[in-house]
Write a protein that holds these residues in place. Sequence first.
Motif, short mmCIF file in Angstrom:
data_model
loop_
_atom_site.label_atom_id
_atom_site.label_comp_id
_atom_site.label_asym_id
_atom_site.label_seq_id
_atom_site.Cartn_x
_atom_site.Cartn_y
_atom_site.Cartn_z
N LEU A 1 0.87 -1.17 0.00
CA LEU A 1 0.00 0.00 0.00
C LEU A 1 0.91 1.22 0.00
CD1 LEU A 1 -2.46 -1.14 2.78
CD2 LEU A 1 -2.83 -1.23 0.34
N LEU A 2 0.66 2.11 -0.95
CA LEU A 2 1.50 3.30 -1.04
C LEU A 2 0.66 4.53 -0.74
CD1 LEU A 2 3.60 2.65 -4.24
CD2 LEU A 2 4.24 2.30 -1.88
N GLN A 3 1.31 5.60 -0.35
CA GLN A 3 0.61 6.86 -0.21
C GLN A 3 1.46 7.96 -0.83
OE1 GLN A 3 2.03 7.66 4.37
NE2 GLN A 3 -0.08 7.95 3.85
N PHE A 4 0.78 8.93 -1.39
CA PHE A 4 1.46 10.05 -2.02
C PHE A 4 0.89 11.34 -1.48
CE2 PHE A 4 1.49 6.98 -5.72
CZ PHE A 4 2.81 6.63 -5.55
N VAL B 1 1.28 13.87 4.36
CA VAL B 1 0.85 12.80 3.44
C VAL B 1 -0.54 13.12 2.95
CG1 VAL B 1 2.22 11.07 4.65
CG2 VAL B 1 -0.13 11.40 5.30
N GLY B 2 -0.91 12.48 1.85
CA GLY B 2 -2.27 12.60 1.35
C GLY B 2 -3.17 11.61 2.05
N ARG B 3 -4.48 11.82 1.90
CA ARG B 3 -5.40 10.86 2.52
C ARG B 3 -5.48 9.59 1.68
NH1 ARG B 3 -8.30 11.71 7.02
NH2 ARG B 3 -8.61 13.88 7.62
N GLY B 4 -5.68 8.48 2.35
CA GLY B 4 -5.92 7.23 1.65
C GLY B 4 -4.64 6.51 1.26
N VAL B 5 -4.76 5.23 1.06
CA VAL B 5 -3.65 4.43 0.56
C VAL B 5 -4.16 3.65 -0.65
CG1 VAL B 5 -2.42 4.15 2.72
CG2 VAL B 5 -4.25 2.58 2.16
N VAL B 6 -3.27 3.36 -1.57
CA VAL B 6 -3.65 2.63 -2.78
C VAL B 6 -2.60 1.56 -3.02
CG1 VAL B 6 -4.19 2.82 -5.21
CG2 VAL B 6 -4.63 4.74 -3.72
N PRO B 7 -3.04 0.34 -3.34
CA PRO B 7 -2.05 -0.68 -3.66
C PRO B 7 -1.31 -0.35 -4.94
CG PRO B 7 -4.28 -1.62 -3.62
CD PRO B 7 -4.42 -0.17 -3.37
N LEU B 8 -0.05 -0.71 -4.97
CA LEU B 8 0.80 -0.41 -6.12
C LEU B 8 0.19 -0.98 -7.40
CD1 LEU B 8 3.45 0.56 -7.32
CD2 LEU B 8 4.50 -1.54 -6.60
N ASP C 1 12.97 -2.69 -0.28
CA ASP C 1 12.02 -2.93 0.81
C ASP C 1 10.85 -1.96 0.74
OD1 ASP C 1 13.44 -4.99 1.72
OD2 ASP C 1 14.27 -3.98 3.48
N TYR C 2 11.10 -0.77 0.18
CA TYR C 2 10.02 0.21 0.11
C TYR C 2 8.96 -0.20 -0.91
CZ TYR C 2 12.74 3.11 3.15
OH TYR C 2 13.41 3.58 4.24
N LEU C 3 9.27 -1.21 -1.73
CA LEU C 3 8.24 -1.75 -2.62
C LEU C 3 7.72 -3.08 -2.11
CD1 LEU C 3 9.73 -0.94 -6.13
CD2 LEU C 3 7.86 0.19 -4.95
N ARG C 4 8.11 -3.46 -0.90
CA ARG C 4 7.66 -4.73 -0.36
C ARG C 4 6.77 -4.54 0.86
NH1 ARG C 4 12.67 -7.99 1.34
NH2 ARG C 4 11.35 -9.80 1.43
N PHE C 5 7.25 -3.75 1.80
CA PHE C 5 6.60 -3.72 3.10
C PHE C 5 5.83 -2.42 3.30
CE2 PHE C 5 10.47 -6.35 3.91
CZ PHE C 5 9.80 -7.55 3.83
N LEU C 6 5.08 -2.42 4.38
CA LEU C 6 4.29 -1.25 4.71
C LEU C 6 5.18 -0.17 5.33
CD1 LEU C 6 1.14 -2.68 6.44
CD2 LEU C 6 1.18 -1.18 4.48
N TRP C 7 5.02 1.04 4.87
CA TRP C 7 5.64 2.16 5.58
C TRP C 7 4.74 3.39 5.43
CZ3 TRP C 7 7.71 6.12 2.31
CH2 TRP C 7 7.70 5.78 0.95
N VAL C 8 3.46 3.14 5.62
CA VAL C 8 2.46 4.19 5.49
C VAL C 8 2.46 5.02 6.77
CG1 VAL C 8 0.02 4.62 5.25
CG2 VAL C 8 1.08 2.81 3.94
N ALA C 9 2.48 6.33 6.62
CA ALA C 9 2.51 7.20 7.79
C ALA C 9 1.11 7.72 8.10
CB ALA C 9 3.47 8.35 7.57
N ASP C 10 0.88 7.93 9.37
CA ASP C 10 -0.40 8.49 9.81
C ASP C 10 -0.30 10.01 9.73
OD1 ASP C 10 -2.73 9.12 10.98
OD2 ASP C 10 -2.08 8.69 13.02
N GLY C 11 -1.14 10.59 8.89
CA GLY C 11 -1.03 12.02 8.67
C GLY C 11 -1.91 12.87 9.55
N SER C 12 -2.65 12.25 10.50
CA SER C 12 -3.69 13.02 11.19
C SER C 12 -3.11 14.22 11.94
CB SER C 12 -4.48 12.12 12.12
OG SER C 12 -3.63 11.32 12.87
#
Lengths: 287, 338
Positions: A171-174, A199-206, A246-257
Amino acid sequence: LDVKPPLRLLPNVTFHPIDLTEPLAATRLAEVLQAHEIEVLVHLAFRAFPSRDVDADHDLETLGSSNVLEACAEAGVRRLVIDSSTMVYGARPDNPNFLEETDELRADPGAPPVQNRLAVEHLVQSWRERNPTVDCTVLRRCWVMGPAFFDAVVALFDADWVPTVLGYDPLLQFVHEDDLLYVFERATLEPHPGVFNVVGRGVVPLSSLLANAGKWRLPVPQAWLSRAVGVASMRASGSSADALTDYLRFLWVADGSRGWGEFGEPLYSTREAWSAFVGARRMRQHV
Amino acid sequence: LDDPTDNVVPFPSSSTSRSRDLAPLREALRELRGEIDHRFPAGGASGLTGSASADAKRLDWIALFDELRERLGQLGVAERSNEVDSFGLDLMTLARAGALMDFLVDRYWRVEVRGAEGLPDAGPVVFVANHAGVIPWDGLVFAHCLARERPGWPRVRILLGDPRVTLPFAQPVLARLGVVRACRENAERLLSQGKSVLAFPEGERGATKVFGARYHVQRFERGCAVEAAVRRGVPLVPLGIVGAEEVHPLLFKASTVGRAIGVPFLPVTPSFPALGPLGAVPLPSKWQIEVGEPMDAGVFAAARERDGRGTPALEEALRDRVRALVARGLSARGSAWR
């Protein structure tokens, strides 16, 4: 402040050539800051593309940043805004789904570009303890997408064929470049001390991102891909950066709240930032 | 268009009266129409009328290749959901898996759920169940049954332990189906969003039970979900899932072979690896899911405050309840293959 002059200078902007890698850069920078009675400094001296020389990058990003911090302390700058990346959290299999600002920074040592950012984070942390009166804002941004922005990550997604790691679909975020600029503007004009994920809202799979853009996935087994990245980076810079896969393998999504609470809702979600990027690229191809 | 700038239609400025400017605008539009007709001769239209000329029959290889490439690139876009939620759950994947799950639940495993009427009307709830099998069939089946039982609830998330939740190939699929890595932050976040959670506190010890040890509920690990439930005062519901422990009867754990290929052990079942990929097909055991009475986790919060060391008493109580439910389910079910 830069090494080379900009192509165009706005009327109320002055330019000072400063090389942060010089031994006396800190004193020179402090002189410039004092001469103009600078109150706010935005530190952006990081490479969009890792150069061929890892040591030069290290000199610029890590040592250069320590020079900047030193000069700021000396010149009595009141506010400091620092560009950082959510990549410093590290892409680890045991990450929680959302990383918060208080979480440990666990970037892999096998990725020099991220290591520099990490070193800067640590420098800033200790510097803040020594200079508690300065408003210090660290903006950890995720990967930036948009019509105009271009860096090494965008270059990866710019090709028709995007290498992915076989068997993984992270899951990536931009964040959209406009949102990022807005946050930088707010952080420059108003005091927002602290560390914020931008970060932007939401995550999207690659896979879904690439499919929607009509790009091709090139699934490569992890061992081959990391070896290829390692060899490529070794050829380019003399040191291996194979941990970057690893950045294309594992989760590293940040919480932007926290950032959203401080700077307001972003205009673009992850998917919209991606669409903006893809749309602009398509337009450019056809025009 | 080769050069887009030569097609710019001068647009009337808004400061002047609109009605007066309509005539030149219409003129410009007609010009544009003519230009379009001129530049793009109506190939598609002639094809529709059936009078395909010899020109149209001549293959344009480049165009064909472009079209093929575009089609291939779009392959799978239609069935790909546009949005996943923040934990990677994809409703479209769930809906597509629904038919298969219906078949598995109703026909294949003949799942019987007892005690679901005792569930609270609204979530969130932390479910605590016994666990077996490397593939979390028990979690997926229970999530499916719960979605039928309580359609208004958000989908229950299955918390899985570390080595399995990051396995290549399995990981993306599991994430789309609602599996989340078991850790404190995730459990807290899910509960705070009002989402129920299914935890397997036996952990990997439960997943890797050999067939002889089936339905022996292992020691509970320090459960992140139970901790989170206590902290947030969310009710805990024990579950006894009977049947899942026979679908992949694990005969041996081939550690030497497994270590050679980089996993802790290679599971050896009657059908795997002997039958290759067919070995992943689960056996048709009869299932019985016992839903226990909800437990108020709040009463343990005080004890936790006092001791400051987790919730061992609660975990032990939960384990007893799960064990009792499993025993009840086993006696209610009778034969495993009936």
